[in-house]
Scaffold this motif. Sequence first.
Motif, PDB file in Angstrom:
ATOM      1  N   LEU A  84      75.470  48.062 -32.418  1.00 57.05           N
ATOM      2  CA  LEU A  84      75.914  46.671 -32.173  1.00 57.05           C
ATOM      3  C   LEU A  84      74.834  45.801 -31.875  1.00 57.05           C
ATOM      4  CD1 LEU A  84      78.529  47.802 -29.199  1.00 57.05           C
ATOM      5  CD2 LEU A  84      79.099  46.927 -31.448  1.00 57.05           C
ATOM      6  N   ALA A  85      73.530  46.278 -32.455  1.00 58.61           N
ATOM      7  CA  ALA A  85      72.361  45.426 -32.487  1.00 58.61           C
ATOM      8  C   ALA A  85      72.711  43.869 -32.937  1.00 58.61           C
ATOM      9  CB  ALA A  85      70.949  46.001 -32.984  1.00 58.61           C
ATOM     10  N   GLY A  86      72.361  42.990 -32.374  1.00 58.24           N
ATOM     11  CA  GLY A  86      72.659  41.497 -32.641  1.00 58.24           C
ATOM     12  C   GLY A  86      73.990  40.996 -32.481  1.00 58.24           C
ATOM     13  N   ARG A  87      74.797  41.992 -32.045  1.00 53.86           N
ATOM     14  CA  ARG A  87      76.161  41.505 -31.778  1.00 53.86           C
ATOM     15  C   ARG A  87      76.313  41.698 -30.218  1.00 53.86           C
ATOM     16  NH1 ARG A  87      79.931  45.237 -35.363  1.00 53.86           N
ATOM     17  NH2 ARG A  87      78.482  46.582 -35.241  1.00 53.86           N
ATOM     18  N   VAL A  88      75.837  42.343 -29.670  1.00 48.92           N
ATOM     19  CA  VAL A  88      75.877  42.665 -28.071  1.00 48.92           C
ATOM     20  C   VAL A  88      74.338  42.772 -27.448  1.00 48.92           C
ATOM     21  CG1 VAL A  88      76.340  44.148 -26.061  1.00 48.92           C
ATOM     22  CG2 VAL A  88      78.283  43.960 -28.085  1.00 48.92           C
ATOM     23  N   ARG A  89      74.304  41.741 -26.332  1.00 53.21           N
ATOM     24  CA  ARG A  89      72.852  41.898 -25.752  1.00 53.21           C
ATOM     25  C   ARG A  89      72.897  42.203 -24.302  1.00 53.21           C
ATOM     26  NH1 ARG A  89      69.416  36.637 -24.059  1.00 53.21           N
ATOM     27  NH2 ARG A  89      67.754  37.690 -23.089  1.00 53.21           N
ATOM     28  N   HIS A  90      74.147  42.230 -23.831  1.00 51.89           N
ATOM     29  CA  HIS A  90      74.397  42.422 -22.358  1.00 51.89           C
ATOM     30  C   HIS A  90      75.268  43.586 -21.970  1.00 51.89           C
ATOM     31  CE1 HIS A  90      73.707  38.063 -22.736  1.00 51.89           C
ATOM     32  NE2 HIS A  90      73.116  38.046 -21.508  1.00 51.89           N
ATOM     33  N   TRP A  91      74.736  44.662 -21.367  1.00 53.33           N
ATOM     34  CA  TRP A  91      75.123  46.038 -21.083  1.00 53.33           C
ATOM     35  C   TRP A  91      75.170  46.227 -19.532  1.00 53.33           C
ATOM     36  CZ3 TRP A  91      76.199  48.751 -25.435  1.00 53.33           C
ATOM     37  CH2 TRP A  91      75.853  48.454 -26.477  1.00 53.33           C
ATOM     38  N   GLU A  92      76.361  46.778 -19.093  1.00 54.17           N
ATOM     39  CA  GLU A  92      76.719  47.196 -17.678  1.00 54.17           C
ATOM     40  C   GLU A  92      76.782  48.550 -17.742  1.00 54.17           C
ATOM     41  OE1 GLU A  92      79.866  45.929 -14.249  1.00 54.17           O
ATOM     42  OE2 GLU A  92      80.402  45.860 -16.328  1.00 54.17           O
ATOM     43  N   ILE A  93      75.960  49.117 -16.776  1.00 55.62           N
ATOM     44  CA  ILE A  93      75.850  50.609 -16.808  1.00 55.62           C
ATOM     45  C   ILE A  93      76.864  51.026 -15.644  1.00 55.62           C
ATOM     46  CG2 ILE A  93      74.317  52.519 -16.263  1.00 55.62           C
ATOM     47  CD1 ILE A  93      72.024  50.785 -17.003  1.00 55.62           C
ATOM     48  N   TRP A  94      78.033  51.776 -16.343  1.00 58.10           N
ATOM     49  CA  TRP A  94      79.013  52.441 -15.407  1.00 58.10           C
ATOM     50  C   TRP A  94      79.976  51.305 -14.894  1.00 58.10           C
ATOM     51  CZ3 TRP A  94      78.775  57.393 -16.748  1.00 58.10           C
ATOM     52  CH2 TRP A  94      79.389  58.330 -16.207  1.00 58.10           C
ATOM     53  N   ASN A  95      81.106  51.852 -14.085  1.00 60.59           N
ATOM     54  CA  ASN A  95      81.790  51.094 -13.328  1.00 60.59           C
ATOM     55  C   ASN A  95      81.969  51.520 -12.135  1.00 60.59           C
ATOM     56  OD1 ASN A  95      84.318  49.129 -13.069  1.00 60.59           O
ATOM     57  ND2 ASN A  95      85.379  51.109 -12.667  1.00 60.59           N
ATOM     58  N   GLU A  96      81.705  50.527 -11.013  1.00 63.80           N
ATOM     59  CA  GLU A  96      81.889  50.868  -9.716  1.00 63.80           C
ATOM     60  C   GLU A  96      81.174  52.096  -9.197  1.00 63.80           C
ATOM     61  OE1 GLU A  96      85.723  50.182  -8.797  1.00 63.80           O
ATOM     62  OE2 GLU A  96      85.627  47.837  -9.328  1.00 63.80           O
ATOM     63  N   PRO A  97      79.881  52.780  -9.640  1.00 62.39           N
ATOM     64  CA  PRO A  97      79.330  53.937  -9.108  1.00 62.39           C
ATOM     65  C   PRO A  97      79.420  54.397  -7.669  1.00 62.39           C
ATOM     66  CG  PRO A  97      77.656  52.310  -9.776  1.00 62.39           C
ATOM     67  CD  PRO A  97      78.899  51.787 -10.096  1.00 62.39           C
ATOM     68  N   ASP A  98      79.415  53.386  -6.706  1.00 62.40           N
ATOM     69  CA  ASP A  98      79.438  53.542  -5.395  1.00 62.40           C
ATOM     70  C   ASP A  98      80.812  54.098  -4.938  1.00 62.40           C
ATOM     71  OD1 ASP A  98      80.327  50.795  -6.211  1.00 62.40           O
ATOM     72  OD2 ASP A  98      79.667  50.129  -4.267  1.00 62.40           O
ATOM     73  N   ILE A  99      81.743  54.214  -5.433  1.00 57.97           N
ATOM     74  CA  ILE A  99      82.993  54.853  -4.959  1.00 57.97           C
ATOM     75  C   ILE A  99      83.269  56.170  -5.710  1.00 57.97           C
ATOM     76  CG2 ILE A  99      83.949  52.705  -4.034  1.00 57.97           C
ATOM     77  CD1 ILE A  99      85.792  52.489  -6.452  1.00 57.97           C
ATOM     78  N   PRO A 100      83.975  56.980  -4.979  1.00 53.86           N
ATOM     79  CA  PRO A 100      84.229  58.418  -5.862  1.00 53.86           C
ATOM     80  C   PRO A 100      85.267  58.540  -6.994  1.00 53.86           C
ATOM     81  CG  PRO A 100      84.974  58.481  -3.429  1.00 53.86           C
ATOM     82  CD  PRO A 100      84.334  56.953  -3.679  1.00 53.86           C
ATOM     83  N   GLN A 101      85.889  57.460  -6.761  1.00 50.28           N
ATOM     84  CA  GLN A 101      87.029  57.386  -8.152  1.00 50.28           C
ATOM     85  C   GLN A 101      86.557  57.339  -9.276  1.00 50.28           C
ATOM     86  OE1 GLN A 101      87.057  55.618  -5.128  1.00 50.28           O
ATOM     87  NE2 GLN A 101      89.183  55.285  -4.413  1.00 50.28           N
TER      88      GLN A 101
END
Length: 543
Positions: free
Chosen positions: A259-276
């Motif tokens: 995805l180089a050149g197409r995506v620059r912004h990356w979010e690591i995980w979803n809501e890691p602070d809850i056990p779900q």
Amino acid sequence: MWDALPVLRSWPLLAAALLLSSSALAAPTVSFESDRLGHLFVRGETPVLRVTVRADESGFRGTLRLQALDAYGRRAGRLGTFVALEPSAAMTHELVLRTKRLGYFAVSATLARRGQRHTAHTSAALVPPPPATPALDSAVGYYVYPGEDAVAEAPRIAAQMRLLGIRWVRFTFNWWRDTRGVPPSRASPRWLDSTAYERWVDAFRAEGIEVLATLFGTARWASSTTDDVPVAGIPRWGIVAPRDLGDWLHMVRLLAGRLAGRVRHWEIWNEPDIPQFWQSSAGEFATLVRQTAQVLRDVDPDARVVLNFVPDTAELDPFEAEVLASTSDLLDVVGWHYGHAESVALAHQFLPAMRPGAAIWDTEALGAPRRHVSRWLEQRAAGAERIFPFVYRLPFDDAGSGWERFGMYPVNLDYTPRSDAVALRTLSDLVGDAPAITRESAGLGYAAFAASGTCCAGTVVLADMNQLGPTWAGPRAGARLLVEVPKDVRRLVVTDLMGNDTTLRVRRGRARLRLTGVAVFLRAQAPATLTSVRVVRARAGRR
């Protein structure tokens, strides 16, 4: 919060034939089609709906009446005709929406014969052509979670989102959906299947929509546990740390490279602070974040790393504190889901420790009805740079879904618009590109949000911060307000959430207006400048 929803098959994209009788007996059907996905038309086009009546096995002789009403309850199209059909035969008629107004339209078709009456409904909208402003300037995003079989329609769906003013999407790559039990060969191109994900990214970018790619979940074969007990719709092996972090990092490197050149912004995980969504330790997650950020920047030195938490509180919990203490220096964006002014203030504390140019985003915010406008304004005024409401559309009906407190779709299941979608487009056009928004109390529970920048200077958004009611109420139900403005203002231009303008006369610094939804956009007619708005009196409209 809902990144982990299980995969469900999406419904057809055009409105399917609607069964017009509530009984178990056969009945004639009506379907609506147009050249635009969801009947979302652009000003300058002739909005035409094709309405097809299909008889049941006994045939049909009776009348068809079509009617379209605009967002103000005014007729925008009508047709009445006699229909005579042989068994199972069909006939198509065209309904032209005749209007000079922008906005939402409710369309009904009524079949009548021998005292029986059957009715079907759809909706449509008319919006301006999309402006040619850069997506990077926009604060308007939406969280998307398309069904697996919707990928063929990705270009049309992305085009519709662009017409509704959406310039950013939060789009999750779910590695946990790799359910293989045995580690695949790294020499195989099937080690990581990102084909569908890349097709969506290309569709969004072709429409000038930027992608925030969220990396989430552990493949079954890479997990540190074999426990497949579902938690929030995901097997437990998908929400724990990888057995070997090198497998995760290899996945990140492959995907980021593709995805180089197409995506620059990356979010690591979803809501890691809850056990779900994370059942390993804070230390293990902090290590994953640090090493993931390093790999992303190895592939793209300009990559921006995003981290969002979920608890809607004004204080850090121990998990968040440990992770941020260890990772802040590698982060470009931080924030809290379902945020408000207090959570944005909390995020401000971490900006000095983060990378230069750090910002606050809410990557999963409260959505429609009304909060994708009112809470969007509230968080922007508190200093959030970009906001992604929940959720554009999932592949099943949201009626009675149980997540109404988070947000409903701005479009229906068949992609026809709700009035919320048009309101979002108006918000995007008028203040979506504002570099900053400030907030002042306007009295009586209303707030005045002033936009800055060459795009929006002089625009004040008057918003009802009460969370009751719909996004769009219409002129009859809308509250009647008496407002006070600077005395040099002689005329006030009011743009409602449908995007239509009205000019009001101001007498002795006061004007009467209808708040036809959760907000209206105000500006003074030149040469005066609107610097303040105060609500002197508010009366509820008729219901």
